[in-house]
Design a protein around this motif. Structure first.
Motif, short mmCIF file in Angstrom:
data_model
loop_
_atom_site.label_atom_id
_atom_site.label_comp_id
_atom_site.label_asym_id
_atom_site.label_seq_id
_atom_site.Cartn_x
_atom_site.Cartn_y
_atom_site.Cartn_z
N CYS A 169 0.74 10.82 9.57
CA CYS A 169 0.53 9.65 10.43
C CYS A 169 1.80 9.29 11.18
CB CYS A 169 0.09 8.45 9.60
SG CYS A 169 -0.11 6.97 10.61
N PRO A 170 1.77 9.28 12.51
CA PRO A 170 2.98 8.90 13.25
C PRO A 170 3.13 7.38 13.39
CG PRO A 170 1.34 9.79 14.75
CD PRO A 170 0.70 9.74 13.40
N TYR A 171 2.27 6.61 12.73
CA TYR A 171 2.34 5.16 12.84
C TYR A 171 2.57 4.48 11.49
CZ TYR A 171 0.43 6.41 17.34
OH TYR A 171 0.25 6.98 18.55
N ASP A 172 2.88 5.24 10.45
CA ASP A 172 3.14 4.69 9.12
C ASP A 172 2.03 3.72 8.71
OD1 ASP A 172 4.47 4.09 6.76
OD2 ASP A 172 5.59 2.44 7.67
N ALA A 173 0.80 4.14 8.89
CA ALA A 173 -0.32 3.22 8.66
C ALA A 173 -0.96 3.40 7.30
CB ALA A 173 -1.37 3.43 9.75
N ARG A 174 -0.42 4.31 6.49
CA ARG A 174 -1.10 4.63 5.23
C ARG A 174 -0.19 4.40 4.03
NH1 ARG A 174 -5.15 8.36 5.09
NH2 ARG A 174 -6.33 8.50 7.02
N TYR A 175 -0.79 4.05 2.91
CA TYR A 175 -0.04 3.90 1.67
C TYR A 175 -0.95 4.29 0.53
CZ TYR A 175 -2.62 -0.39 0.78
OH TYR A 175 -3.62 -1.27 0.52
N PHE A 176 -0.35 4.63 -0.61
CA PHE A 176 -1.20 4.98 -1.76
C PHE A 176 -1.51 3.73 -2.55
CE2 PHE A 176 -2.37 6.48 -5.90
CZ PHE A 176 -3.27 7.47 -5.57
N SER A 177 -2.78 3.44 -2.69
CA SER A 177 -3.20 2.26 -3.42
C SER A 177 -3.55 2.66 -4.85
CB SER A 177 -4.42 1.64 -2.73
OG SER A 177 -5.04 0.73 -3.60
N VAL A 178 -2.81 2.08 -5.79
CA VAL A 178 -3.05 2.42 -7.19
C VAL A 178 -4.42 1.89 -7.63
CG1 VAL A 178 -2.14 2.17 -9.52
CG2 VAL A 178 -0.58 2.30 -7.59
N GLU A 179 -4.81 0.72 -7.11
CA GLU A 179 -6.09 0.12 -7.48
C GLU A 179 -7.25 1.04 -7.08
OE1 GLU A 179 -3.63 -1.44 -6.20
OE2 GLU A 179 -3.18 -3.06 -7.60
N ARG A 180 -7.17 1.60 -5.89
CA ARG A 180 -8.26 2.47 -5.42
C ARG A 180 -8.08 3.91 -5.88
NH1 ARG A 180 -10.48 -0.15 -0.41
NH2 ARG A 180 -9.28 -2.05 -0.22
N ARG A 181 -6.94 4.23 -6.43
CA ARG A 181 -6.58 5.60 -6.77
C ARG A 181 -6.76 6.52 -5.57
NH1 ARG A 181 -4.40 6.45 -10.90
NH2 ARG A 181 -4.29 8.67 -10.60
N ALA A 182 -6.42 6.01 -4.42
CA ALA A 182 -6.58 6.78 -3.18
C ALA A 182 -5.65 6.18 -2.13
CB ALA A 182 -8.02 6.72 -2.68
N VAL A 183 -5.44 6.93 -1.07
CA VAL A 183 -4.67 6.40 0.03
C VAL A 183 -5.52 5.34 0.73
CG1 VAL A 183 -3.72 6.97 2.29
CG2 VAL A 183 -3.25 8.44 0.36
N ASP A 184 -4.89 4.23 1.10
CA ASP A 184 -5.62 3.13 1.73
C ASP A 184 -5.06 2.90 3.13
OD1 ASP A 184 -7.44 1.03 1.85
OD2 ASP A 184 -5.87 -0.41 1.37
N LYS A 185 -5.91 2.39 4.01
CA LYS A 185 -5.48 2.17 5.38
C LYS A 185 -6.41 1.19 6.05
CE LYS A 185 -6.59 5.01 8.56
NZ LYS A 185 -7.59 4.14 9.20
N CYS A 186 -5.99 0.73 7.24
CA CYS A 186 -6.82 -0.17 8.05
C CYS A 186 -8.11 0.53 8.45
CB CYS A 186 -6.03 -0.57 9.29
SG CYS A 186 -7.02 -1.28 10.59
N ASP A 187 -9.25 -0.17 8.28
CA ASP A 187 -10.51 0.39 8.76
C ASP A 187 -11.15 -0.56 9.77
OD1 ASP A 187 -11.21 -1.58 7.07
OD2 ASP A 187 -12.74 -0.47 5.99
N PHE A 188 -10.31 -1.30 10.51
CA PHE A 188 -10.78 -2.34 11.44
C PHE A 188 -11.74 -3.29 10.71
CE2 PHE A 188 -10.10 -0.15 15.85
CZ PHE A 188 -8.88 -0.77 15.96
N CYS A 189 -11.47 -3.52 9.43
CA CYS A 189 -12.29 -4.39 8.60
C CYS A 189 -13.75 -3.96 8.58
CB CYS A 189 -12.18 -5.85 9.04
SG CYS A 189 -10.62 -6.60 8.61
N TRP A 190 -14.00 -2.66 8.70
CA TRP A 190 -15.38 -2.20 8.74
C TRP A 190 -16.13 -2.59 7.46
CZ3 TRP A 190 -18.91 -0.64 12.04
CH2 TRP A 190 -20.08 -0.09 11.54
N GLU A 191 -15.50 -2.31 6.31
CA GLU A 191 -16.22 -2.56 5.06
C GLU A 191 -16.41 -4.04 4.78
OE1 GLU A 191 -14.60 -0.27 1.74
OE2 GLU A 191 -14.79 1.49 3.03
N GLU A 192 -15.39 -4.83 5.12
CA GLU A 192 -15.46 -6.24 4.73
C GLU A 192 -16.07 -7.13 5.80
OE1 GLU A 192 -14.87 -7.16 1.74
OE2 GLU A 192 -14.08 -5.22 1.06
N ARG A 193 -16.00 -6.75 7.06
CA ARG A 193 -16.47 -7.67 8.11
C ARG A 193 -17.46 -7.02 9.08
NH1 ARG A 193 -12.87 -12.37 8.86
NH2 ARG A 193 -13.76 -12.53 10.93
#
Lengths: 275, 435
Positions: A169-193
């Motif tokens: 990612c050239p925008y440093d938009a990702r991080y590893f989320s321990v809670e999800r046990r997966a890499v997490d990122k912005c999804d334009f709030c698709w899941e929540e909104r």
């Protein structure tokens, strides 16, 4: 071969009244589409118009050529950002982002020797690139481009945690989320909104100044469409050289021309000889 | 049954566990040290896995590949290199290189295995990998190709080693060829994992896949020399005329390959100095935080000193070769580290000129990362020292172990078996049939 000598100083001004407004517009569009520029200035390759413009023979029907519908996009009017970080907080509470991670943040750029202001704030988030390097890099297709909306999303159960996408990612938009046990990122709030019927992301609805404007790039009535499809003020993307065709657009956004567009004032041109 | 076992151990030249029991106390202590390293490493690794890697590893959001990835790369580069150099002999028929094959293939398997041990503790969900690599492959991902091809490579090398023990040279040559092709594909894909990341100018481009192959060959030559001369210190009997000739040949190739890597490094530095995206990192190599890594370890220990010593050794001063290649292994480790970490030092937002990313990012390996790396190194070391004794120094032509019906091939030095009514010449032709 000899070049004909043209004395530009003595050429007669043919005037602009002989050119119809339609021809003028067609010419402008043609030039802009061929150059891959659609927003005044020397910039970028906005979304993926570039690849298809030549075949279309003049860049007409641009709207139909956005690869997704609705084509979600965000325009960040940089000068309106006051670094209140309400967007960051809204993002954290909406998407349950852990304290040691973030999906969006606000960068600070300082200037010296300028007359109007010494500091500028630049909100950054996932650019939901049309040509996303993270999607190519993922070995298990755990991250993918949503075929309808163009949102770059995660299928957490497939993530093996190799972290290649974080480096791709050239925008440093990702991080590893321990809670999800997966890499997490912005999804334009698709899941929540968005998937629940809302039209705004958490950050854009929390923004008190309108610095973050979220919308559908395929809808000519949408604010995002209007802000991108204007010539008066420069629109740019971050790291254009990486050729990722991002969907987060940046502009200063405080000029009167933008207000005019938003107030649906038509573009006027002057014809000096007529006045 | 027992008779059969003895038969195979004779046929393969095994000395078995007995050889370990008869080893000197010092040798046992050395093996114990490596076993301890491996055990401690794996214990610390599992403890880290239990606590959560984000608490115990030094990697961050922006520098997400650390010491573990660079040690993994060190291992797989060496493994591929051992395969490349040894294939000159037993795949392409370069006779001088033939005696090194058994040890090289054995160590290649062990280095690959050690690399996998380390990556097991780096990947956050290694068990998911086994499932989704198969059921949801991404064919445009270099990471997918790298993992898959390296898996295949390991299988080919194990089969090849089996046929080497079996003295079936036709099949071992075929497997060696497949292993080489797959290994080179896997290894250049590893380079491309880095080389195809647009956002990372220090890595981006065709340089790394190409560099990785040559660098692997250099590491392979170095590793063969190191482990062969070390094997000679353990058991001087492994050295004979053919082995001496092989060491000389490998030394020559290694000298050539070090020169190639010096050439690569010079141009990496010079072109990097005029590139906007690389200049900061290159300057940190030359004068900044990484200058000790670069000048002392990478350049001096990794290239110039071994180059000088190997030339001085003339390929027959084994003590000098051992010193040179031992230092070079350390230097090569730093070469790998200097590829992985500095590529991430410059934040992607550095060029934007923002306050947050004005400085280069820093990374220090944590205790857990060091221990997990030592787990891999311990496994490799243990395998090496156990192998030297149990496999009888990987020897091919020791008269005591030539079983009945076998003879030492004058061409390759291996033990061949004659079938009934066959002459030695016919047996040799059968063993060395070209595919």
């Amino acid at each position: 071969m000899k070049f004909p000598k043209i004395n530009f100083d003595n050429l007669k001004n043919e005037g602009t009244e002989s050119v119809t407004a339609q021809e003028r517009r067609k010419f402008l569009k043609l030039g802009l589409a061929v150059a891959g520029v659609y927003a005044g200035g020397k910039i970028l390759s906005l979304t993926s118009i570039v690849g298809t413009a030549h075949a279309s023979g003049g860049g007409v029907d641009l709207v139909k050529r956005y690869p997704y519908n609705p084509h979600y996009s965000m325009v960040i009017r940089q000068s309106l950002c006051i670094d209140c970080e309400k967007c960051v907080d809204a993002c954290k509470s909406t998407n349950h982002v852990p304290d040691d991670g973030y999906r969006t943040r606000i960068l600070t750029k300082k200037y010296s020797g300028t007359l109007d202001k010494q500091v500028e704030f630049i909100p950054v988030l996932c650019n939901h690139c049309n040509n996303a390097p993270c999607v190519r890099a993922c070995p298990t297709r755990a991250t993918y481009k949503d075929p309808v909306t163009g949102i770059v999303r995660m299928e957490s159960k497939k993530c093996i945690g190799c972290k290649t996408c974080m480096l791709a990612c050239p925008y440093d938009a990702r991080y590893f989320s321990v809670e999800r046990r997966a890499v997490d990122k912005c999804d334009f709030c698709w899941e929540e909104r968005l998937s629940k019927g809302e039209t705004q992301t958490g950050c854009s609805s929390a923004c008190p100044t309108g610095a973050r404007t979220f919308g559908n790039l395929t809808d000519p009535d949408n604010i995002v469409y209007k802000l991108v499809h204007q010539l008066e003020e420069q629109v740019w993307v971050l790291r254009p050289a990486d050729d990722t065709k991002p969907n987060i657009f940046y502009m200063k956004g405080n000029m009167r021309s933008v207000d005019n567009i938003l107030n649906e004032q038509k573009f006027k041109f002057s014809a000096p000889q007529k006045s | 049954m027992a008779g059969r076992m003895v038969d195979i151990s004779k046929r393969w030249g095994f000395h078995g566990v007995e050889a370990l029991k008869n080893a000197s106390p010092g040798y046992k202590m050395l093996m114990g040290l490596f076993a301890l390293l491996a055990l401690a490493g794996v214990a610390v690794g599992f403890q880290g896995m239990f606590v959560g890697y984000h608490h115990v590893y030094g990697v961050t959001r922006q520098i997400s590949w650390g010491l573990l990835i660079s040690t993994y790369i060190f291992c797989v580069v060496t493994s591929t290199g051992l395969c490349i150099i040894s294939s000159i002999g037993h795949v392409f028929g370069g006779e001088a290189f033939m005696p090194i094959a058994k040890r090289a293939v054995f160590m290649s398997i062990m280095f690959m295995f050690g690399g996998f041990c380390i990556i097991f503790f780096d990947i956050e969900n290694p068990f998911r990998m086994a499932i989704w690599n198969v059921f949801s492959p991404n064919f445009v991902s270099n990471m997918w190709w790298m993992g898959t091809l390296y898996g295949m490579y390991l299988v080919f090398m194990i089969i090849e080693y089996f046929f080497l023990l079996e003295q079936n040279h036709s099949l071992s040559r075929l497997m060696g060829f497949f292993g080489l092709v797959v290994g080179i594909a896997a290894h250049s894909n590893l380079g491309a994992v880095f080389g195809m990341l647009h956002g990372r100018p220090f890595w981006y481009g065709p340089y790394l896949p190409i560099y990785f192959i040559f660098s692997a060959a250099m590491s392979g030559g170095c590793a063969i020399l190191f482990f062969t001369t070390l094997g000679w210190r353990i058991n001087p009997e492994i050295m004979n005329q053919r082995m001496e000739r092989a060491v000389k040949a490998v030394t020559q190739v290694t000298i050539f390959l070090i020169s190639v890597i010096i050439f690569f490094t010079i141009w990496k530095i010079i072109t990097g100095m005029v590139s906007e995206g690389k200049q900061l990192v290159i300057m940190s190599f030359l004068t900044g935080d990484y200058s000790i890594n670069f000048w002392v370890f990478e350049v001096f220990l990794g290239m110039f000193l071994p180059l000088y010593l190997l030339i001085r050794s003339r390929g027959n001063n084994f003590n000098l070769i051992l010193t040179a290649t031992g230092l070079m292994m350390i230097g090569i480790f730093f070469m790998r580290y200097d590829i992985v970490i500095p590529g991430q030092m410059e934040s992607v937002y550095h060029s934007l000129g923002v306050v947050e990313e004005a400085n280069l990012l820093t990374y220090t390996p944590s205790f857990h990362e060091i221990m997990v790396s030592l787990f891999g190194i311990g496994v490799i070391g243990l395998a090496y020292f156990a192998g030297e004794k149990m496999l009888n120094g990987h020897q091919l032509e020791k008269h005591e172990i030539v079983p009945e019906g076998g003879y030492i091939c004058p061409g390759c030095g291996a033990i061949h078996f004659m079938e009934e009514g066959e002459t030695e010449e016919d047996a040799m032709k059968r063993h060395h049939r070209i595919w």
